[in-house]
Enzyme design. Structure first.
Site, PDB file in Angstrom:
ATOM      1  N   ASP A 119       0.790  -1.227   0.000  1.00 20.82           N
ATOM      2  CA  ASP A 119       0.000   0.000   0.000  1.00 20.82           C
ATOM      3  C   ASP A 119       0.824   1.281   0.000  1.00 20.82           C
ATOM      4  OD1 ASP A 119      -1.771  -2.077   0.251  1.00 20.82           O
ATOM      5  OD2 ASP A 119      -3.086  -1.075   1.654  1.00 20.82           O
TER       6      ASP A 119
ATOM      7  N   GLU B 202      -4.761  -6.846  12.993  1.00 18.58           N
ATOM      8  CA  GLU B 202      -4.230  -6.650  11.645  1.00 18.58           C
ATOM      9  C   GLU B 202      -2.745  -6.307  11.672  1.00 18.58           C
ATOM     10  OE1 GLU B 202      -5.277  -4.009   7.637  1.00 18.58           O
ATOM     11  OE2 GLU B 202      -6.167  -3.474   9.569  1.00 18.58           O
TER      12      GLU B 202
END
Length: 758
Positions: A497, A728
């Site tokens: 990302d 996460e």
């Protein structure tokens, strides 16, 4: 003389000023020439016109053909034959908890399944939106998730509200022709110190327009529902009357599904029979879990083993069956179009936030699930590879069906056919078939033979579409092109990302992580070809040799002054976000926005970011154990100003200018410092690998491996005990869990870290 005079006369004849015949002859010849020229030009024009029309038609056809390729299935036979998930072919997996996006529900592996589920709410609750159904982090539950799940026979889940808890257990019993019977037991338990609550349970059953459902209501209570569909034949769903137990303040509710095709049923799967079968399956699960992962032999406590079981069970219990069409776009089409309708059987990263399939995540998921059930992993990978289109492309994010699409922001729904994702399935295949390159069991060989044509096209698609500006270099497509607002334009296709790449995206970029993925993939393709007797082994071996050659890595990506592997591109480190005023009409309130400012012009150079990308030659084990660059990477990895923390490896050096910096005003950091378990797992595996090879850095690798593994396991277990969740990512400063939760996708690799299986 006569000859001379004759020539003179002829000259005189042609030079006569009043020779009308002569002038008339010349004019006629000129007219004929003009007519010929006009005819030639006319013919040329007609030819050019025809060629233009033909070219236009050909170009239009080619554009249509190229646009059509994005939604044309690959020409090779599908790995999974038609009907592979039907009850008649795969009865044990036909029914399952294949709705990971809801707290509890079951369906079949078919496009038009009978759907069942659970909702609940507190009576008298003044807060709006207290109905629980779809998993949502905003529900702020203390904890929820599977405690045990074997993927076939049973599952046990616990859901903790503030003042009460729910348990949702289920058991399946095979039989008949339509997947057999199953039963649920749902229990609500009041917490000892909690306020008394009246809880309503809502159980539902629905069809997708196929067949019928007929309820039976007596004395204002629903006793059962009779139904029939083409897929299931006749069936009955029975609802037991709730029973209140004063000793533990539990209210169990039982739901039984009975298939009409079961002829000889030993009795209802309820009461004591349910309890007995559930207990047997749980005991078998415990034995098998220990046999596969061996945690009881590694001095873990009972509670720590239970956390590992929960992490594993949540990944396995998070496997879903989805059906629908992706929305895709091609540079040759004006608008997004629908992919062909298809099924996907896949694990999901997070039931609450990412309840759908992600291509590179799934490669990590199967590293864990494949050790439990290789057949399951082969089926999951086959579903993904059967989504390959005629170009050799697989959409990296699968959003299939209305239920899945309702959970995704609009800007992420459409997938572009030049966008990749790390091809992690090659790493999965290397891991799950340890004898790859040699002789394999016949079942493994058969699977790889069916998969090879699609793996070949997929691999070639990467080489064709993701090639870099120099020979043997690679570049991720799909970077954000807007450089006015992003501190560093994101590269979602890389899976990392917002990890810092070149500040000014261009076609001159070279990305070290993609080169390493492709080197590793080429080696796996060579070994698969060798194992199944394919004639293409040589070309893959040659490419693997070139891509994994350290001289190639050094030439393209080694920054000598930084002593690190780096990306290359048009880059400047002197970028920052500043707030500026926005022009507004007179009298309007003042407005500002945050924009990017470049303080020093960009230039072609190495991107001076030390982080996860810098580790990839080591992570994918491409470096020689005697390479001085391995030593430099290990030393930098252990530097606390760079990646080392007491909790694991941070994603970006703390000394980097973009460390924990927001990418836009509303876009917080993601891969700019926080700890991610998938890359830490690769790092632990690489250190374990080098610690077993002779070389000058063997002892250093052994020490780092032991410390890193201990730090990772300790922190994840601690945060689970503290918060009730696997997360996460994790803070590099405190170790606290961050991001979506539960994140029982690749963060569940905790189990393999504990088991030391790489």
């Amino acid at each position: 003389m006569p000859a001379t005079r004759q020539r003179a006369v002829r000259r005189s004849h042609w030079d006569q000023p009043d020779g009308e015949g002569v002038r008339t002859g010349r004019t006629s010849q000129s007219h004929r020439g003009q007519r010929n020229l006009s005819s030639i030009l006319l013919n040329m024009g007609m030819v050019l016109g025809i060629l233009s029309i033909l070219w236009f038609c050909w170009a239009t056809y080619m554009r249509w053909w190229l646009a059509a390729q994005v939604v044309t299935p690959h020409s090779s036979p599908a790995i999974l034959p038609d009907g592979a998930t039907r009850a008649s072919v795969s009865p044990l997996r036909f029914w399952g908890t294949y709705r990971p996006q809801v707290y509890f529900g079951m369906k079949t592996r078919s496009p038009k399944s009978l759907v069942t589920g659970l909702m609940w709410m507190e009576q008298g609750q003044s807060v709006p939106g207290s109905l629980r159904h779809a998993c949502d982090q905003g529900d702020d539950l203390e904890r929820y998730g599977w405690l045990a799940h074997d993927g076939v026979n049973f599952g046990q889940q616990e859901i903790l509200e503030r003042d009460f808890s729910l348990s949702t257990d289920y058991v399946k019993r095979p039989g008949g022709e339509h997947g057999g019977d199953w039963s649920w037991r749902i229990a609500v338990k009041q917490k000892r110190n909690g306020k008394p609550r009246l809880v309503s349970l809502l159980l539902y059953i629905a069809t997708d327009g196929d067949g019928y459902l007929e309820p039976s209501v007596q004395h204002d209570r629903l006793f059962h529902v009779d139904g029939r569909t083409d897929e299931l034949g006749s069936f009955r769903l029975m609802f037991g009357e709730p029973m209140t137990s004063g000793t533990d303040r539990r209210t169990p509710v039982e739901v039984q599904f009975e298939s009409g095709s079961v002829d000889h049923r030993p009795g209802p799967l309820a009461g004591e029979a349910f309890e007995q079968e559930l207990s047997q399956h749980r005991a078998a699960f415990n034995r098998r879990f220990n046999g596969v992962f061996g945690l009881q032999n590694k001095n873990y406590t009972t509670q720590e083993v239970e956390v590992a079981q929960a992490a594993f069970s949540n990944m396995l219990g998070g496997v879903g069956y989805f059906y629908g069409s992706s929305l895709v776009e091609s540079p040759f089409a004006n608008n997004p179009v629908a992919y062909w309708p298809a099924a996907l059987f896949t694990a999901v990263p997070s039931r609450s936030f990412f309840p759908r399939g992600f291509l590179w995540d799934e490669g990590f998921h199967q590293l864990l699930l494949g050790r439990w059930d290789l057949g399951l992993s082969q089926e999951v990978m086959a579903h993904w590879l059967d989504l390959l289109n005629a170009e050799g492309w697989i959409p990296r994010e699968q959003i299939l069906g209305g239920e899945a699409r309702s959970r995704v922001p609009a800007e992420f729904i459409v997938q572009r056919n030049d966008n990749a994702n790390p091809p992690t399935f090659f790493w999965t295949l290397r891991t799950l078939f340890p004898g790859l390159g040699g002789s394999l069991p016949s079942a493994d060989t058969a699977f790889l033979q069916r998969a090879f044509p699609r793996l070949r096209s997929w691999f070639e698609w990467y080489n064709r579409t993701q090639s870099g500006p120099l020979p043997n270099s690679y570049r991720w497509r799909g970077r954000d092109a807007d450089t006015s607002l992003f501190l560093n334009p994101k590269t979602l296709t890389s899976g990392l990302d917002d990890y810092p790449r070149a500040s000014h995206p261009s076609g001159e970029e070279r990305h070290v992580d993609l080169l390493c993925w492709m080197a590793q993939a080429a080696g796996v393709m060579a070994d698969i070809a060798r194992s199944i007797g394919e004639p293409h082994e040589g070309e893959y071996s040659r490419l693997h040799s070139v891509l994994s050659d350290e001289e190639n890595l050094v030439r393209l990506h080694w920054a000598e002054d930084l002593q690190a592997f780096c990306d290359w591109g048009n880059h400047s480190d002197a970028v920052m976000l500043v707030r500026e005023r926005v022009p507004v009409p007179p009298g309007a309130p003042p407005q500002t926005r945050v924009v990017r400012v470049v303080r020093r012009p960009s230039a072609p150079q190495f991107v001076s970011a030390f982080g996860y990308v810098s580790l990839f030659p080591m992570l994918l084990r491409l470096l020689s154990p005697k390479s001085p660059r391995l030593g430099a990477t290990l030393s930098a990895l252990h530097d606390e100003n760079k990646l080392w923390t007491p909790f694991g490896l941070r994603s970006l050096a703390r000394s980097h200018p973009l460390y924990l910096k927001r990418n836009t005003e509303h876009d917080p950091p993601y891969w700019r410092g926080y700890l991610w378990i998938n890359i830490n797992y690769l790092a632990a595996g690489a250190l374990h690998h080098y610690s077993n090879l002779d070389g000058p850095y063997q002892i250093q690798a052994q020490t780092l491996y032991q410390q890193l593994r201990r730090n990772l396991v300790k922190n994840i277990l601690r945060e689970y005990r503290k918060t009730g969740y696997i997360w996460e990512n994790y803070s590099d400063s405190s170790g606290a869990g961050r991001g979506s939760h539960p994140f029982t996708g690749w963060s569940s690799l905790l189990v393999l870290l504990m088991a030391e299986q790489y």
